[in-house]
Design an enzyme around this catalytic site. Structure first.
Site, PDB file in Angstrom:
ATOM      1  N   TRP A 109      54.862 -25.361   3.146  1.00  0.00           N
ATOM      2  CA  TRP A 109      53.539 -25.745   3.630  1.00  0.00           C
ATOM      3  C   TRP A 109      52.755 -26.304   2.445  1.00  0.00           C
ATOM      4  CZ3 TRP A 109      48.632 -24.009   2.068  1.00  0.00           C
ATOM      5  CH2 TRP A 109      47.575 -24.660   2.749  1.00  0.00           C
TER       6      TRP A 109
ATOM      7  N   LYS B 217      49.879 -28.420   9.979  1.00  0.00           N
ATOM      8  CA  LYS B 217      48.533 -27.869  10.116  1.00  0.00           C
ATOM      9  C   LYS B 217      47.605 -28.947  10.646  1.00  0.00           C
ATOM     10  CE  LYS B 217      45.311 -25.008   7.499  1.00  0.00           C
ATOM     11  NZ  LYS B 217      45.239 -24.027   6.408  1.00  0.00           N
TER      12      LYS B 217
ATOM     13  N   HIS C 271      47.283 -23.134  13.616  1.00  0.00           N
ATOM     14  CA  HIS C 271      47.266 -24.497  13.088  1.00  0.00           C
ATOM     15  C   HIS C 271      47.124 -25.580  14.137  1.00  0.00           C
ATOM     16  CE1 HIS C 271      49.102 -23.405   8.927  1.00  0.00           C
ATOM     17  NE2 HIS C 271      48.061 -22.684   9.254  1.00  0.00           N
TER      18      HIS C 271
ATOM     19  N   HIS D  74      54.850 -18.469  12.557  1.00  0.00           N
ATOM     20  CA  HIS D  74      53.855 -17.756  11.764  1.00  0.00           C
ATOM     21  C   HIS D  74      52.887 -17.172  12.779  1.00  0.00           C
ATOM     22  CE1 HIS D  74      54.030 -19.248   7.333  1.00  0.00           C
ATOM     23  NE2 HIS D  74      55.093 -18.558   7.699  1.00  0.00           N
TER      24      HIS D  74
HETATM   25  C1  RNT Z   1      48.334 -22.031   5.424  1.00  0.00           C
HETATM   26  C2  RNT Z   1      49.641 -21.684   6.021  1.00  0.00           C
HETATM   27  C3  RNT Z   1      50.586 -20.964   5.109  1.00  0.00           C
HETATM   28  C4  RNT Z   1      49.918 -19.886   4.298  1.00  0.00           C
HETATM   29  C5  RNT Z   1      50.882 -19.061   3.489  1.00  0.00           C
HETATM   30  C6  RNT Z   1      50.186 -18.206   2.478  1.00  0.00           C
HETATM   31  O1  RNT Z   1      47.431 -22.516   6.319  1.00  0.00           O
HETATM   32  O2  RNT Z   1      49.456 -20.942   7.188  1.00  0.00           O
HETATM   33  O3  RNT Z   1      51.647 -20.470   5.849  1.00  0.00           O
HETATM   34  O4  RNT Z   1      49.155 -19.039   5.091  1.00  0.00           O
HETATM   35  O5  RNT Z   1      51.821 -19.879   2.927  1.00  0.00           O
HETATM   36 ZN    ZN Z   2      51.275 -20.175   8.108  1.00  0.00          ZN
END
Ligand code: RNT
Ligand code: ZN
Length: 427
Positions: A191, A234, A268, A292
């Protein structure tokens, strides 16, 4: 606080099992299935995404932000490990640890991110040993002077891109070595925060550069028995409200074209957009998915995951068929306004609860009703299931796995807080 005696838990479970059996659901099967699902627990909830690169590292930059100042945050690797051990002891099952590159163990000698290697994570591997199911990993493309312009892999400066490509390559090597030693593939997730605060003129250029950087990082083939690679999109970040280089469409295309895993972060997307519906839409086209699991409140706020409708919707998608074989579940939240160990325990237990709830649904009866186009029956079934004695089955699972039943775990966290966390000075 003991919420129930073991006997009460067992009695309630026996009755609940009968109620489920009457619906054609074998509760034991659900419990066995649940025990085989590892959740990747994110180390960064323990210190507000600080990491251990520098002494007294700052809060995360790069469009993500932990808010709150609850005392007791982990300041060293040892403190973070103690906190992780404490949390893990209150969560039923065997789970994975999700590390970020900035949590390296440099032994007192600062190492640049393009220079890190597996040796900086050996102490994590040794520590994780047999208690954890495996370790997942993330390159850290934020909180760094070379990310200060708001661009990393898509930066217009070739030298800065090269630095981050070298970081990506280093993380690949680390991931593969962790996977080899742990005996289970490391999911390495990419990311980046890259984006513009205000409306850009050129939307193509940064995306072309990101594509090129990713292709350089992923050029050499890897052994999927050691390493699985995911890309995370994102919508926007703080300071990158108008344009995000790594958008959903960009990474969806990339994952499909290059055979990578797509990471879907629940926070996201647009506020009313959910990831539960994306799982079946994307899985036919990508090899596997990484989730996530997070909770956005009005924005990508990364609140602790609740046992709510969207979590259940995600869990249902995973529980049905053999979807779980191709989906890796990770958590991603960071709340600094509450006890951080409790935050882990609540989020992890909720994820497991939701999976169990979904695994106790009579899949064949539900799909038969749908197959007959009997939407009345489908609706009645789904509503009825909400008040089944699910809690009794969950309590029994906790008892059986040797972790506290109900909210009794909070006592342990409170004691740990008084004995350990409260003694960490906030300097
Ligand atoms: C950020 C992403 C990412 C982070 C982590 C810490 O918007 O969600 O995954 O939260 O890498
Ligand atoms: Zn994330």
């Amino acid at each position: 606080m003991k919420v129930a005696t073991d006997r009460q838990v067992e009695q309630a479970y026996t009755l609940a099992r009968e109620r489920y059996a009457a619906l054609g659901v074998e509760v034991e099967r659900g419990l066995e299935r649940l025990a085989r699902v590892p959740i990747s627990m994110h180390c960064w909830q323990g210190d507000d995404v600080g990491g251990f690169e520098r002494v007294g590292a700052e809060l995360a930059g790069g469009g993500i932000q932990a808010t709150g100042n609850y005392p007791g945050k982990a300041r060293t690797i040892d403190e973070l490990r103690r906190d992780l051990e404490q949390a893990l002891s209150l969560i039923p099952g065997r789970h994975r640890l999700n590390l970020h590159a900035c949590y390296l163990d440099h032994g007192g000698k600062q190492v640049e991110r393009d220079q890190i290697g597996p040796e900086h994570f050996q102490s994590w591997i040794d520590w994780a040993g047999k208690d954890w199911h495996g370790i997942d990993f993330n390159p850290t493309y934020f909180s760094h002077p070379k990310a200060a312009d708001g661009f990393t892999l898509s930066h217009p400066d070739r030298g800065i891109r090269d630095f981050w490509v070298a970081h990506g390559l280093a993380c690949r090597r680390i991931g593969a070595e962790i996977g080899r030693q742990m005996g289970t593939p490391t999911v390495v997730n990419t990311w980046i925060p890259d984006g513009y605060k205000d409306v850009p003129v050129d939307r193509f250029g940064p995306r072309r550069r990101l594509l090129d950087s990713l292709d350089r990082i992923f050029a050499a083939p890897v052994d999927p028995a050691l390493l699985l690679e995911a890309v995370e999109s994102k919508l926007f970040g703080i300071g990158a409200e108008s344009y995000t280089v790594g958008s959903h469409e960009f990474y969806l295309g990339y994952a499909i074209a290059r055979g990578k895993l797509l990471c879907l972060d629940a926070g996201h997307f647009h506020p009313t957009e959910t990831i539960s519906d994306k799982i079946s839409s994307v899985l036919p086209f990508v090899p596997e998915l990484l989730l996530h699991v997070s909770r956005p409140v009005r924005w990508d706020s990364d609140h602790v995951v609740l046992f709510d409708g969207e979590l259940l919707a995600i869990a249902r998608e995973l529980a049905r068929g053999d979807t779980l074989r191709r989906v890796h579940i990770g958590l991603d939240f960071f709340d600094a306004s509450i006890n951080r160990v409790a935050a882990w325990v609540v989020g992890m237990r909720n994820m497991l609860k939701a999976l169990l709830f979904a695994m106790l649904e009579p899949e064949s009866a539900l799909s038969q009703a749908e197959g007959r186009m009997d939407y009345t029956e489908r609706l009645v079934w789904l509503e009825e299931l909400k008040t089944m004695p699910f809690g009794a089955v969950w309590d029994y699972y906790c008892l059986e796995r040797g972790v506290p039943v109900g909210m009794a775990w909070l006592d342990t966290v409170r004691q740990y807080e008084a004995k350990v966390l409260a003694r960490r000075s906030s300097d």
